[in-house]
Motif scaffolding. Structure first.
Motif, PDB file in Angstrom:
ATOM      1  N   GLU A 121       0.823  -1.206   0.000  1.00  0.00           N
ATOM      2  CA  GLU A 121       0.000   0.000   0.000  1.00  0.00           C
ATOM      3  C   GLU A 121       0.860   1.259   0.000  1.00  0.00           C
ATOM      4  O   GLU A 121       1.525   1.573   0.987  1.00  0.00           O
ATOM      5  CB  GLU A 121      -0.956   0.003   1.190  1.00  0.00           C
ATOM      6  CG  GLU A 121      -1.781   1.263   1.321  1.00  0.00           C
ATOM      7  CD  GLU A 121      -2.317   1.743  -0.020  1.00  0.00           C
ATOM      8  OE1 GLU A 121      -2.033   2.894  -0.383  1.00  0.00           O
ATOM      9  OE2 GLU A 121      -3.000   0.961  -0.723  1.00  0.00           O
ATOM     10  N   GLN A 124       0.823   4.065   2.786  1.00  0.00           N
ATOM     11  CA  GLN A 124       1.523   3.866   4.053  1.00  0.00           C
ATOM     12  C   GLN A 124       2.695   4.822   4.161  1.00  0.00           C
ATOM     13  O   GLN A 124       3.073   5.244   5.267  1.00  0.00           O
ATOM     14  CB  GLN A 124       2.025   2.408   4.149  1.00  0.00           C
ATOM     15  CG  GLN A 124       2.707   2.045   5.445  1.00  0.00           C
ATOM     16  CD  GLN A 124       1.739   1.870   6.606  1.00  0.00           C
ATOM     17  OE1 GLN A 124       0.524   1.810   6.400  1.00  0.00           O
ATOM     18  NE2 GLN A 124       2.244   1.767   7.817  1.00  0.00           N
ATOM     19  N   TYR A 125       3.269   5.185   3.006  1.00  0.00           N
ATOM     20  CA  TYR A 125       4.417   6.095   2.987  1.00  0.00           C
ATOM     21  C   TYR A 125       4.127   7.385   2.218  1.00  0.00           C
ATOM     22  O   TYR A 125       5.059   8.100   1.827  1.00  0.00           O
ATOM     23  CB  TYR A 125       5.638   5.371   2.407  1.00  0.00           C
ATOM     24  CG  TYR A 125       6.110   4.274   3.324  1.00  0.00           C
ATOM     25  CD1 TYR A 125       6.751   4.570   4.522  1.00  0.00           C
ATOM     26  CD2 TYR A 125       5.857   2.935   3.029  1.00  0.00           C
ATOM     27  CE1 TYR A 125       7.158   3.561   5.395  1.00  0.00           C
ATOM     28  CE2 TYR A 125       6.251   1.927   3.891  1.00  0.00           C
ATOM     29  CZ  TYR A 125       6.903   2.244   5.067  1.00  0.00           C
ATOM     30  OH  TYR A 125       7.302   1.241   5.928  1.00  0.00           O
ATOM     31  N   THR A 129       0.750  10.886   5.289  1.00  0.00           N
ATOM     32  CA  THR A 129       0.588   9.810   6.270  1.00  0.00           C
ATOM     33  C   THR A 129       1.774   9.757   7.207  1.00  0.00           C
ATOM     34  O   THR A 129       1.624   9.608   8.426  1.00  0.00           O
ATOM     35  CB  THR A 129       0.426   8.458   5.558  1.00  0.00           C
ATOM     36  OG1 THR A 129      -0.590   8.554   4.550  1.00  0.00           O
ATOM     37  CG2 THR A 129       0.062   7.362   6.538  1.00  0.00           C
ATOM     38  N   ARG A 133       1.443  10.497  11.078  1.00  0.00           N
ATOM     39  CA  ARG A 133       1.793   9.383  11.967  1.00  0.00           C
ATOM     40  C   ARG A 133       2.757   9.853  13.055  1.00  0.00           C
ATOM     41  O   ARG A 133       2.611   9.494  14.232  1.00  0.00           O
ATOM     42  CB  ARG A 133       2.403   8.239  11.147  1.00  0.00           C
ATOM     43  CG  ARG A 133       2.652   6.973  11.920  1.00  0.00           C
ATOM     44  CD  ARG A 133       2.747   5.763  10.981  1.00  0.00           C
ATOM     45  NE  ARG A 133       3.762   5.886   9.959  1.00  0.00           N
ATOM     46  CZ  ARG A 133       3.550   5.638   8.661  1.00  0.00           C
ATOM     47  NH1 ARG A 133       2.351   5.282   8.230  1.00  0.00           N
ATOM     48  NH2 ARG A 133       4.528   5.757   7.779  1.00  0.00           N
ATOM     49  N   THR A 184      -7.797   1.109  -0.625  1.00  0.00           N
ATOM     50  CA  THR A 184      -6.648   1.142   0.286  1.00  0.00           C
ATOM     51  C   THR A 184      -5.822   2.414   0.185  1.00  0.00           C
ATOM     52  O   THR A 184      -5.160   2.805   1.143  1.00  0.00           O
ATOM     53  CB  THR A 184      -5.740  -0.081   0.043  1.00  0.00           C
ATOM     54  OG1 THR A 184      -5.273  -0.057  -1.310  1.00  0.00           O
ATOM     55  CG2 THR A 184      -6.514  -1.367   0.291  1.00  0.00           C
ATOM     56  N   GLY A 188      -5.959   3.490   3.753  1.00  0.00           N
ATOM     57  CA  GLY A 188      -4.616   3.245   4.264  1.00  0.00           C
ATOM     58  C   GLY A 188      -3.917   4.494   4.750  1.00  0.00           C
ATOM     59  O   GLY A 188      -3.118   4.445   5.691  1.00  0.00           O
ATOM     60  N   GLY A 192      -3.288   4.224   8.425  1.00  0.00           N
ATOM     61  CA  GLY A 192      -1.830   4.112   8.476  1.00  0.00           C
ATOM     62  C   GLY A 192      -1.200   5.175   9.345  1.00  0.00           C
ATOM     63  O   GLY A 192      -0.064   5.025   9.797  1.00  0.00           O
ATOM     64  N   SER A 342       7.117   6.239  -2.040  1.00  0.00           N
ATOM     65  CA  SER A 342       6.765   5.031  -1.287  1.00  0.00           C
ATOM     66  C   SER A 342       7.446   3.764  -1.781  1.00  0.00           C
ATOM     67  O   SER A 342       7.645   2.817  -1.004  1.00  0.00           O
ATOM     68  CB  SER A 342       5.250   4.824  -1.318  1.00  0.00           C
ATOM     69  OG  SER A 342       4.797   4.576  -2.638  1.00  0.00           O
ATOM     70  N   PRO A 361       5.085  -3.850   8.156  1.00  0.00           N
ATOM     71  CA  PRO A 361       4.063  -2.912   8.636  1.00  0.00           C
ATOM     72  C   PRO A 361       2.674  -3.203   8.077  1.00  0.00           C
ATOM     73  O   PRO A 361       1.682  -3.202   8.808  1.00  0.00           O
ATOM     74  CB  PRO A 361       4.589  -1.556   8.173  1.00  0.00           C
ATOM     75  CG  PRO A 361       6.076  -1.731   8.133  1.00  0.00           C
ATOM     76  CD  PRO A 361       6.282  -3.141   7.655  1.00  0.00           C
ATOM     77  N   VAL A 362       2.572  -3.450   6.773  1.00  0.00           N
ATOM     78  CA  VAL A 362       1.268  -3.769   6.177  1.00  0.00           C
ATOM     79  C   VAL A 362       1.185  -5.284   5.996  1.00  0.00           C
ATOM     80  O   VAL A 362       1.214  -5.824   4.889  1.00  0.00           O
ATOM     81  CB  VAL A 362       1.041  -3.017   4.851  1.00  0.00           C
ATOM     82  CG1 VAL A 362      -0.399  -3.217   4.376  1.00  0.00           C
ATOM     83  CG2 VAL A 362       1.313  -1.530   5.023  1.00  0.00           C
ATOM     84  N   TYR A 370      -7.253  -2.323   6.009  1.00  0.00           N
ATOM     85  CA  TYR A 370      -7.250  -1.318   4.957  1.00  0.00           C
ATOM     86  C   TYR A 370      -8.236  -1.681   3.838  1.00  0.00           C
ATOM     87  O   TYR A 370      -8.681  -0.806   3.101  1.00  0.00           O
ATOM     88  CB  TYR A 370      -5.857  -1.180   4.339  1.00  0.00           C
ATOM     89  CG  TYR A 370      -4.800  -0.547   5.220  1.00  0.00           C
ATOM     90  CD1 TYR A 370      -5.079  -0.112   6.511  1.00  0.00           C
ATOM     91  CD2 TYR A 370      -3.496  -0.402   4.759  1.00  0.00           C
ATOM     92  CE1 TYR A 370      -4.098   0.452   7.312  1.00  0.00           C
ATOM     93  CE2 TYR A 370      -2.508   0.178   5.538  1.00  0.00           C
ATOM     94  CZ  TYR A 370      -2.805   0.594   6.819  1.00  0.00           C
ATOM     95  OH  TYR A 370      -1.819   1.155   7.601  1.00  0.00           O
TER      96      TYR A 370
END
Length: 407
Positions: A121, A124-125, A129, A133, A184, A188, A192, A342, A361-362, A370
């Protein structure tokens, strides 16, 4: 330790990732298979990879340790289970699967085999996000009471070409893929950053009016005529999350196709196409420069030859100031990145997880959180917005990997 990898599907997405997998010091050999053999052979020749396999079954019968799936989005679930049961670690492009049953089967296979599963995903990066985070971990938001995730990508901006490339003569049947079954990139980016899960949803689907045979129930293999959908989710522990999945929208998705907003009791953060701001009860701070990314390859790069021009920005964008590049292997320096920086992190997450036995992580459980919200949301839209529960498979569990499968 190192391991060997087989790439499944040599289309637009795979070519960008194949170069990174081949460069990672944790991988020693990379093979490719595709239903169109010429595409697999061309990718191997262009990057100097190990070789090709005739088909997916031949790849699974070989001695490769892991597979990376870049096949059509509705095919992932069964292929993941098949690969895990064949003893292969699995990296899968999004989404995880298209039904609760397929997701349950993946999680059960991960438990049974002890092998690594990871969903790639990109959100996530996403810089937003990553930024949110870190601020959430520091407690800067206070209690987050509401968040938004939008995947705003108009079909006219590259998706028609992408579906024609992957779908052949029947591409309109597959281009009608329901927006909420591909959630996602939006979900996500919210979960995330803040963690947790969605517990219930009410969703409204917008029926398409273009009339060109896409999002037409009489043509669609998914019996779908929604081109846009908006869902409101209840989050575990209180609070809510709104998700937009839009395929007909006047928005510059080539600049930023996923965007996010988070509102807490002490502060909030909002991201637009080119501006991002942090806000507390006293001031507004422009943090756009911390999230800005630049291109890592030009439009004429060979890796982008089969990618529609309107999609190339997403496949070429590099890291932002908020990214921690120090954790990446030095072999990645100067290599193409993508989806707002990402790609490098996703590849490294998977390789590290396979070689260490740790959960990425995912992992399967996070990937389910997600993906499942969108599955429930689409069901809600089909029932006129009826509020429905969102399934969950619990918190992540580190599977006990057989000794023979380590690295």
């Amino acid at each position: 330790m190192t391991f060997s990898l087989g790439i499944v599907g040599a289309g637009q997405f795979a070519g960008v990732f194949a170069k990174l997998f081949a460069a990672h010091p944790g991988i020693d050999r990379v093979y490719v298979t595709d239903v169109i053999a010429e595409r697999a052979e061309a990718l191997v020749d262009r990057l100097g990879l190990e070789g090709t396999h005739a088909d997916f079954e031949a790849l699974l019968a070989s001695d490769v340790d892991a597979v990376a799936l870049f096949t059509q989005r509705w095919t992932h679930g069964p292929l993941v289970v098949q690969a895990l049961k064949a003893g292969k670690h699995v990296y899968s492009a999004v989404p995880m699967a298209v039904s609760e049953e397929e997701i349950a089967a993946i999680i059960e296979a991960v438990k049974e085999t002890g092998l690594t599963y990871m969903m790639g995903e990109t959100s996530q990066y996403n810089p937003a996000t990553v930024y949110a985070r870190a601020r959430h971990a520091a407690g800067d938001f206070g209690r987050i009471i509401y968040a938004e995730g939008d995947y705003v990508h108009d079909m006219d901006l590259g998706f028609y070409d992408a579906y024609k490339y992957s779908g052949g003569e029947g591409w309109k049947q597959t281009a009608s893929y329901p927006p909420m079954l591909y959630p996602t990139h939006s979900v996500g980016g919210v979960l995330g950053a803040i963690g947790g899960r969605a517990t219930s949803v009410s969703c409204i689907g917008v029926k398409d009016q273009r009339g060109d045979g896409v999002f037409d129930k009489s043509v669609s293999m998914f019996d779908n005529d929604f081109s846009n959908a908006t869902a409101l989710f209840e989050l575990e522990g209180g609070g809510s999350m709104r998700i937009n999945e839009m395929r007909r929208v006047g928005y510059p998705s080539h600049l930023r196709e996923s965007r996010f907003r988070y509102f807490g009791t002490e502060a909030s953060f909002e991201q637009l196409a080119e501006v991002s701001v942090w806000q507390d009860k006293e001031a507004v701070t422009d943090v756009s420069s911390q999230l800005a990314t630049g291109a890592t390859v030009g439009d004429n790069d060979a890796a982008l030859a089969d990618v529609a021009p309107a999609l190339r920005d997403a496949f070429a964008s590099g890291m932002a100031e908020v990214h921690d590049a120090s954790r990446l292997p030095e072999e990645f320096v100067g290599l193409p990145n993508g989806h707002e920086g990402s790609h490098h992190f996703l590849v490294d997450d998977f390789v590290t997880a396979v070689n260490s036995g740790a959960l990425p992580p995912v992992n399967a459980w996070v990937a389910a959180r997600y993906t499942l919200p969108g599955i429930a949301a689409h069901a809600s839209a089909l029932r006129g917005g009826e509020r429905l529960p969102v399934a969950d498979f619990g918190d992540p569990v580190v599977p006990q990997r057989p000794a023979a499968s380590r690295g």
